[in-house]
Write a protein that holds these residues in place. Sequence first.
Motif, PDB file in Angstrom:
ATOM      1  N   GLU A  36       3.644   7.187 -60.736  1.00  0.00           N
ATOM      2  CA  GLU A  36       4.370   6.090 -61.627  1.00  0.00           C
ATOM      3  C   GLU A  36       3.324   6.425 -62.851  1.00  0.00           C
ATOM      4  O   GLU A  36       3.701   5.948 -63.880  1.00  0.00           O
ATOM      5  N   ASP A  37       1.980   7.019 -62.654  1.00  0.00           N
ATOM      6  CA  ASP A  37       1.098   5.998 -63.854  1.00  0.00           C
ATOM      7  C   ASP A  37       1.097   7.351 -64.555  1.00  0.00           C
ATOM      8  O   ASP A  37       0.658   7.058 -66.138  1.00  0.00           O
ATOM      9  N   PHE A  38       0.375   8.400 -63.832  1.00  0.00           N
ATOM     10  CA  PHE A  38       0.578   9.657 -64.820  1.00  0.00           C
ATOM     11  C   PHE A  38       1.609  10.167 -65.854  1.00  0.00           C
ATOM     12  O   PHE A  38       1.536  10.715 -67.142  1.00  0.00           O
ATOM     13  N   SER A  39       3.258   9.927 -65.437  1.00  0.00           N
ATOM     14  CA  SER A  39       4.321  10.050 -65.734  1.00  0.00           C
ATOM     15  C   SER A  39       4.291   8.720 -67.503  1.00  0.00           C
ATOM     16  O   SER A  39       5.402   9.313 -68.121  1.00  0.00           O
ATOM     17  N   LYS A  40       3.049   7.905 -67.575  1.00  0.00           N
ATOM     18  CA  LYS A  40       3.377   7.490 -68.333  1.00  0.00           C
ATOM     19  C   LYS A  40       2.794   7.920 -69.842  1.00  0.00           C
ATOM     20  O   LYS A  40       2.809   7.736 -70.700  1.00  0.00           O
ATOM     21  N   LYS A  41       1.436   8.827 -69.721  1.00  0.00           N
ATOM     22  CA  LYS A  41       0.107   9.318 -70.208  1.00  0.00           C
ATOM     23  C   LYS A  41       1.968  10.046 -71.147  1.00  0.00           C
ATOM     24  O   LYS A  41       2.115  11.027 -70.591  1.00  0.00           O
ATOM     25  N   ILE A  42       1.341  10.444 -72.635  1.00  0.00           N
ATOM     26  CA  ILE A  42       2.061  11.468 -73.129  1.00  0.00           C
ATOM     27  C   ILE A  42       1.523  12.856 -72.973  1.00  0.00           C
ATOM     28  O   ILE A  42       2.723  13.511 -72.967  1.00  0.00           O
ATOM     29  N   PHE A  98       9.993   8.832 -59.959  1.00  0.00           N
ATOM     30  CA  PHE A  98       9.190   8.704 -59.419  1.00  0.00           C
ATOM     31  C   PHE A  98       8.847  10.583 -60.502  1.00  0.00           C
ATOM     32  O   PHE A  98       7.686  10.945 -60.644  1.00  0.00           O
ATOM     33  N   CYS A  99       9.694  10.913 -60.499  1.00  0.00           N
ATOM     34  CA  CYS A  99       9.818  13.040 -60.849  1.00  0.00           C
ATOM     35  C   CYS A  99      10.610  13.258 -62.165  1.00  0.00           C
ATOM     36  O   CYS A  99      10.424  14.211 -63.106  1.00  0.00           O
ATOM     37  N   MET A 100      11.544  12.424 -62.682  1.00  0.00           N
ATOM     38  CA  MET A 100      11.866  12.899 -63.322  1.00  0.00           C
ATOM     39  C   MET A 100      12.147  12.503 -64.963  1.00  0.00           C
ATOM     40  O   MET A 100      11.740  13.497 -65.895  1.00  0.00           O
ATOM     41  N   PRO A 101      10.659  11.454 -64.876  1.00  0.00           N
ATOM     42  CA  PRO A 101      10.563  10.614 -66.188  1.00  0.00           C
ATOM     43  C   PRO A 101       9.438  12.807 -66.780  1.00  0.00           C
ATOM     44  O   PRO A 101       8.791  12.849 -67.686  1.00  0.00           O
ATOM     45  N   TYR A 102       8.984  13.427 -65.359  1.00  0.00           N
ATOM     46  CA  TYR A 102       7.469  14.274 -65.854  1.00  0.00           C
ATOM     47  C   TYR A 102       9.253  15.918 -66.382  1.00  0.00           C
ATOM     48  O   TYR A 102       8.221  16.684 -66.627  1.00  0.00           O
ATOM     49  N   VAL A 103      10.217  15.868 -66.137  1.00  0.00           N
ATOM     50  CA  VAL A 103      10.518  16.600 -66.532  1.00  0.00           C
ATOM     51  C   VAL A 103      11.451  16.553 -68.098  1.00  0.00           C
ATOM     52  O   VAL A 103      11.898  15.941 -69.256  1.00  0.00           O
ATOM     53  N   ASN A 104      11.449  17.773 -68.918  1.00  0.00           N
ATOM     54  CA  ASN A 104      11.406  18.235 -69.922  1.00  0.00           C
ATOM     55  C   ASN A 104      13.188  18.211 -70.496  1.00  0.00           C
ATOM     56  O   ASN A 104      13.514  18.670 -69.055  1.00  0.00           O
ATOM     57  N   ILE A 105      13.513  18.275 -71.339  1.00  0.00           N
ATOM     58  CA  ILE A 105      15.066  18.264 -71.610  1.00  0.00           C
ATOM     59  C   ILE A 105      15.619  19.525 -71.037  1.00  0.00           C
ATOM     60  O   ILE A 105      14.857  20.083 -71.707  1.00  0.00           O
ATOM     61  N   TYR A 144       1.554  13.888 -70.102  1.00  0.00           N
ATOM     62  CA  TYR A 144       2.337  14.627 -69.226  1.00  0.00           C
ATOM     63  C   TYR A 144       4.189  14.523 -69.236  1.00  0.00           C
ATOM     64  O   TYR A 144       4.976  14.976 -67.967  1.00  0.00           O
ATOM     65  N   ARG A 145       4.335  13.313 -68.974  1.00  0.00           N
ATOM     66  CA  ARG A 145       5.534  13.351 -69.943  1.00  0.00           C
ATOM     67  C   ARG A 145       6.571  13.912 -70.997  1.00  0.00           C
ATOM     68  O   ARG A 145       6.355  13.647 -72.069  1.00  0.00           O
ATOM     69  N   GLN A 146       8.138  14.418 -69.420  1.00  0.00           N
ATOM     70  CA  GLN A 146       8.614  15.186 -70.480  1.00  0.00           C
ATOM     71  C   GLN A 146       8.237  16.831 -71.020  1.00  0.00           C
ATOM     72  O   GLN A 146       8.083  17.361 -71.810  1.00  0.00           O
ATOM     73  N   LYS A 147       7.011  16.931 -70.144  1.00  0.00           N
ATOM     74  CA  LYS A 147       6.383  18.206 -70.436  1.00  0.00           C
ATOM     75  C   LYS A 147       6.556  19.111 -69.788  1.00  0.00           C
ATOM     76  O   LYS A 147       5.678  20.151 -69.886  1.00  0.00           O
ATOM     77  N   PHE A 148       7.433  19.357 -68.357  1.00  0.00           N
ATOM     78  CA  PHE A 148       7.609  20.216 -67.335  1.00  0.00           C
ATOM     79  C   PHE A 148       8.677  20.890 -67.033  1.00  0.00           C
ATOM     80  O   PHE A 148       9.550  20.121 -67.264  1.00  0.00           O
ATOM     81  N   ASP A 149       8.575  21.954 -66.956  1.00  0.00           N
ATOM     82  CA  ASP A 149       9.900  22.947 -66.947  1.00  0.00           C
ATOM     83  C   ASP A 149      10.672  22.272 -65.535  1.00  0.00           C
ATOM     84  O   ASP A 149      11.847  22.082 -65.232  1.00  0.00           O
ATOM     85  N   PRO A 152       8.843   5.345 -65.169  1.00  0.00           N
ATOM     86  CA  PRO A 152       8.816   4.847 -64.095  1.00  0.00           C
ATOM     87  C   PRO A 152       8.992   2.909 -64.259  1.00  0.00           C
ATOM     88  O   PRO A 152       7.606   2.590 -65.032  1.00  0.00           O
ATOM     89  N   ARG A 153       8.940   2.742 -62.963  1.00  0.00           N
ATOM     90  CA  ARG A 153       9.199   0.996 -63.109  1.00  0.00           C
ATOM     91  C   ARG A 153       6.963   0.927 -62.396  1.00  0.00           C
ATOM     92  O   ARG A 153       6.996   2.358 -61.900  1.00  0.00           O
ATOM     93  N   LYS A 154       6.885  -0.233 -62.537  1.00  0.00           N
ATOM     94  CA  LYS A 154       5.414  -0.157 -61.894  1.00  0.00           C
ATOM     95  C   LYS A 154       5.207   0.296 -60.485  1.00  0.00           C
ATOM     96  O   LYS A 154       6.064  -0.236 -59.116  1.00  0.00           O
ATOM     97  N   ALA A 155       4.047   0.247 -59.587  1.00  0.00           N
ATOM     98  CA  ALA A 155       3.559   0.511 -58.390  1.00  0.00           C
ATOM     99  C   ALA A 155       4.312  -0.707 -57.690  1.00  0.00           C
ATOM    100  O   ALA A 155       3.581  -1.433 -58.377  1.00  0.00           O
ATOM    101  N   GLY A 156       4.261   0.587 -56.316  1.00  0.00           N
ATOM    102  CA  GLY A 156       5.271  -0.559 -56.055  1.00  0.00           C
ATOM    103  C   GLY A 156       6.635  -1.131 -55.752  1.00  0.00           C
ATOM    104  O   GLY A 156       7.603  -1.060 -55.240  1.00  0.00           O
ATOM    105  N   THR A 157       7.057  -1.380 -57.334  1.00  0.00           N
ATOM    106  CA  THR A 157       8.798  -1.244 -57.328  1.00  0.00           C
ATOM    107  C   THR A 157       9.304  -0.370 -56.867  1.00  0.00           C
ATOM    108  O   THR A 157      10.482  -0.964 -56.434  1.00  0.00           O
ATOM    109  N   VAL A 158       9.087   0.792 -57.120  1.00  0.00           N
ATOM    110  CA  VAL A 158       9.899   1.729 -57.120  1.00  0.00           C
ATOM    111  C   VAL A 158      10.411   2.175 -55.678  1.00  0.00           C
ATOM    112  O   VAL A 158      11.705   2.434 -55.320  1.00  0.00           O
TER     113      VAL A 158
END
Length: 239
Positions: free
Chosen positions: A130-136, A159-166, A138-143, A227-233
């Motif tokens: 939840e924390d690292f996908s908020k960082k620029i 957990f996973c979708m925020p990391y994936v690029n379009i 890592y966010r939407q930077k992976f195939d 993602p929402r904050k840790a624990g909420t997900v």
Amino acid sequence: MKYFDLMDSACKNEGLFFDEKRYNKFIKYKELIQEWNEKINLTAITDDEGIIKKHFIDSIKIFRFDFLKNAKNIIDIGTGAGFPGIPIKIINESIDVVLLDSLNKRINFLNEVINKLELQNIRTIHGRAEDFSKKIEYRQKFDIATSRAVANMTVLSEFCMPYVNIGGYFIALKGPSIEEEILEAKNAIGTLGGKLEDIIKVEIEESDLKHNLVIVKKIKETPKQFPRKAGTVTKRPLK
């Protein structure tokens, strides 16, 4: 070379190249799992055949989804003892791999594996998904973002979708019974910018094991509040 033919057959069935060099890396990896498992809890599966079939070959089966063979980078969320990220790296040396896990003891183990196997362009992150996908960076930077974690599809998707690029994919490695789980997750997947594209059935050679690859394509940006904050997900899964 007791298990070479089994692993070679599993790779050939997915159109993958396998050789003695890769096999030796897997055997060293197996030995490290067994050695470290006496100190920290990595896996309940500790026998040679179990590790090779239920961890290594199961991870290799992700290559049945052809897009992975040409992907530039991948992040493995909640990687644990390194599945499927490290087997992916051993098989496809050209792909950049990031292994993310919240437990520092496991990160220490993974760093030891990377060092002993002399793997390149692979690194670990100690932290929460939840924390690292908020960082620029890592966010939407992976195939591809992948996970073999035990959480259900609704939680894993957040957990996973925020990391994936379009145009990229989230791939969940799941057990044999997933129909209800997929139905429950469909709205959440859409909310997070994804679309269920395929469910690929896989079988593990010389066993009765049957698993599924759940393939979710990223078709639009994940809204900033996820993602929402840790624990909420996990406590309040998306509906």
